[in-house]
Design an enzyme around this catalytic site. Structure first.
Site, PDB file in Angstrom:
ATOM      1  N   LYS A 115       0.844  -1.196   0.000  1.00  0.00           N
ATOM      2  CA  LYS A 115       0.000   0.000   0.000  1.00  0.00           C
ATOM      3  C   LYS A 115       0.880   1.248   0.000  1.00  0.00           C
ATOM      4  O   LYS A 115       1.932   1.279   0.637  1.00  0.00           O
ATOM      5  CB  LYS A 115      -0.887  -0.038   1.257  1.00  0.00           C
ATOM      6  CG  LYS A 115      -1.944   1.055   1.321  1.00  0.00           C
ATOM      7  CD  LYS A 115      -2.833   0.898   2.568  1.00  0.00           C
ATOM      8  CE  LYS A 115      -3.913   1.972   2.616  1.00  0.00           C
ATOM      9  NZ  LYS A 115      -4.788   1.841   3.817  1.00  0.00           N
ATOM     10  N   SER A 123     -10.368  -0.036   7.134  1.00  0.00           N
ATOM     11  CA  SER A 123      -9.725   0.092   5.822  1.00  0.00           C
ATOM     12  C   SER A 123      -9.085  -1.173   5.273  1.00  0.00           C
ATOM     13  O   SER A 123      -8.667  -1.190   4.112  1.00  0.00           O
ATOM     14  CB  SER A 123      -8.671   1.201   5.852  1.00  0.00           C
ATOM     15  OG  SER A 123      -9.290   2.465   5.827  1.00  0.00           O
ATOM     16  N   SER A 182      -9.951   2.300   2.947  1.00  0.00           N
ATOM     17  CA  SER A 182      -8.976   2.977   2.120  1.00  0.00           C
ATOM     18  C   SER A 182      -8.047   2.047   1.351  1.00  0.00           C
ATOM     19  O   SER A 182      -7.470   2.469   0.352  1.00  0.00           O
ATOM     20  CB  SER A 182      -8.140   3.913   2.985  1.00  0.00           C
ATOM     21  OG  SER A 182      -7.304   3.171   3.862  1.00  0.00           O
TER      22      SER A 182
END
Lengths: 95, 495
Positions: free
Chosen positions: B79, B183, B159
């Protein structure tokens, strides 16, 4: 609680985010909606409740107050938008 | 072997150790899949050279060695929130444009030390603030799943939307995510994959761009529960560089996967039955409950009375911490600085830099956080929210004290929704986190497991919440649920 444009402008200033005057009414409205949502918290009886400081109770570790790292000026400055002569450069701060 | 990119970590590990496949072959298969999947918007910085270099190093380390670490040679995505040395790490924000960290986050370093291969950086909501991956400076990540015959783009959730999309579309074997309010678990549920947020303190936060420090935790997003156990193990460690990192031994999570949950007590919290929840979610939850009962668990109804107040408490605490954490983006030390006009001073530099560097949602949260921390409102909002947080945690402590081993809930209030649909209503968007956010506030481990499809053929997930530090037990319950649910559906390739 309803937020007026003056309060929105003050918050933007405190947060150091430039908001144009014509954007303030919309911003104030958004704040009011979000704060309205948050205000449900007033229904909760919190008398005698301690505010949470740490979610997992643990003793913070201690270490010797000694130098463990350093001599990395070039690396620290490598991402600066404006670095000169080994320093971060900013607009004039003191007249 | 074909379709190497579709392998699980466990299968690839066994094949690598047996010499049936090389890390270079696995990595090449993933890089090819990534290059063919730009329409998903998942990988935003590709690092094929680093990947091939690490794959070759992993192959050299593997050479017939049974004792090579489980993650050795496994290609993964990282990420964009994780700082990776010399590789763009932007938290999907314009304000970190051009930032190349001189250091590596502890979690990505742990993975690299175990021999994992980084394929590139993955899309996400800006500073992890969002539930649909629509606040990213890179543009949307897109869900590989589509509803029925529709070709409308769906959100992969957020997210960690890029991570979820990439794993679901087999662009990598697994990916890292982070979870501040859901998330990892919400995007995992939206894309039919597994995602676990460990206990707060299990993974070091060092080198992960901070959003809300008392809530942020990293975790793996994988194709199944076994892979989650293997990858979580490699990510966890005690780290002196993060003062909240737990100095506890990391158990062998994979060894906990026996599938035997006889005699375990599973709580079903009545407050998670929300008005207006789709019947399909309700049905799935009931089916999941039956599956665990059939596997020998004892099912009990429980009450977590302050659940309703978790979201409003979260939307005080997280923005408050964010406003403080994001004060560092000032246009001085790293990232973007706005062009200044003649006569502009340092205040104008801050204000212009932050106005053009932060997107609308980040600005909104920084300002809300500033407001709730400001003189005169600190007690009314911030301190009150922290007291409510104490009560939310106590709700969980009470049910665990009654003998509950894990709690079963839906992971999300709906299946993946259409991109662009909810984006303009912040409060509506915040409701996505209604089932996941309590877990962050209480610091507990939570896992999302794919458990079924809705009428449109979209995946739905169930969440299990465990006792603090008992990820092994939680993973085992998830493993039993996974075996009973038998979820094997994959999205049809359109990209």
């Amino acid at each position: 609680m309803s937020i007026d444009t003056q309060t929105a402008a003050r918050v933007a200033k405190l947060a150091r985010i430039k908001v144009e005057d014509d954007q303030l009414p919309a911003l104030a409205q958004e704040f009011s909606a979000i704060l309205g949502f948050i205000e449900q918290l007033n229904e909760v009886d919190v008398d005698g409740v301690e505010p949470m400081v740490s979610v997992t109770p643990m003793r913070l570790k201690r270490r010797k107050d000694g130098v463990t790292d350093g001599d990395r000026q070039d690396k620290i400055l490598s991402n600066a938008p404006d670095a000169r002569e080994g320093f971060f450069a900013v607009p004039k701060v003191v007249e | 072997m074909s379709d190497l990119n579709k392998m699980t970590i466990a299968a690839a590990r066994d094949a690598l150790r047996a010499g049936e496949v090389t890390s270079a072959e696995l990595t090449e298969a993933c890089l090819t899949a990534i290059d063919g999947a730009d329409a998903l918007g998942a990988f935003v910085h590709k690092t094929p050279e680093i990947a091939m270099e690490r794959a070759k190093a992993a192959d050299a380390r593997l050479q017939g060695r049974e004792e090579a670490p489980a993650m050795c040679g496994i290609p993964v995505g990282i990420k964009d929130l994780f700082c990776t040395k010399g590789v763009a790490s932007q938290a999907a924000s314009r304000i970190l444009e051009g930032f190349r960290p001189e250091y590596e986050s502890t979690v990505s370093q742990n993975l690299a030390d175990a021999g994992a291969v980084m394929l590139g950086k993955l899309n996400m909501d800006e500073f992890a603030m969002g539930s649909s991956n629509e606040t990213s400076v890179y543009g949307n990540a897109v869900n590989p799943w589509r509803a029925g015959n529709s070709d409308a783009g769906l959100t992969p959730g957020g997210s960690s939307g890029g991570s979820a999309s990439a794993v679901a579309a087999d662009l990598c074997l697994a990916a890292t995510g982070t979870d501040t309010g859901g998330s990892i678990r919400q995007p995992a549920a939206f894309t039919g994959i597994t995602g676990i947020k460990p206990t707060y303190g299990r993974c070091s936060r060092w080198g992960i761009v901070a959003f809300a420090s008392s809530l942020d935790q990293a975790g793996p997003m994988t194709k199944d529960v076994r892979d989650a156990a293997i990858m979580l193990q490699a990510m966890c460690s005690h780290d002196p560089k993060d003062s909240t990192s737990a100095d506890l031994p990391v158990p062998d999570f994979e060894a906990a996967l026996t599938g035997d949950i006889k005699g375990k007590t599973i709580g079903i919290p009545r407050e998670y039955r929300m008005d207006g929840m789709p019947d399909e979610i309700e049905t799935l939850w009931a089916q999941g409950t039956e599956m665990l009962r059939d596997a020998g668990a004892k099912i009990v109804d429980i009450s977590l009375p302050h659940t309703k107040y978790a979201l409003p408490a979260y939307y005080v605490i997280a923005p408050a911490e964010a406003s403080s954490n994001l004060a560092r983006y000032d246009g001085v030390r790293y990232g973007r600085r706005a062009a200044l006009s003649q006569g502009d001073g340092i205040t104008e530099m801050y204000e212009k830099t932050r106005a053009e560097g932060f997107g609308a949602e980040v600005q909104r949260r920084v300002m809300i956080g500033t407001y709730v921390l400001s003189a005169g409102f600190y007690d009314a909002y911030y301190n009150r929210a922290r007291k409510v947080r104490t009560l939310i945690k106590k709700d969980f402590e009470d049910v665990f004290a009654q003998g509950v081993d894990a709690i079963l809930t839906p992971a999300t209030p709906s299946a993946a929704f259409e991109l662009g649909k909810t984006f303009d209503d912040p409060v509506q968007m915040y409701l996505n986190d209604v089932f996941t956010v309590t877990v962050n506030l209480a610091g507990l481990p939570g896992i999302s497991v794919p458990a079924g499809l809705d009428a449109q053929g979209l995946p739905l997930g169930l969440q299990l919440i465990g006792r603090p530090w008992e990820e092994g037990d939680l993973l085992n319950t998830a493993y039993a649920l996974e075996q009973a649910a038998g979820f094997v559906a994959k999205p049809a390739k359109w990209w």
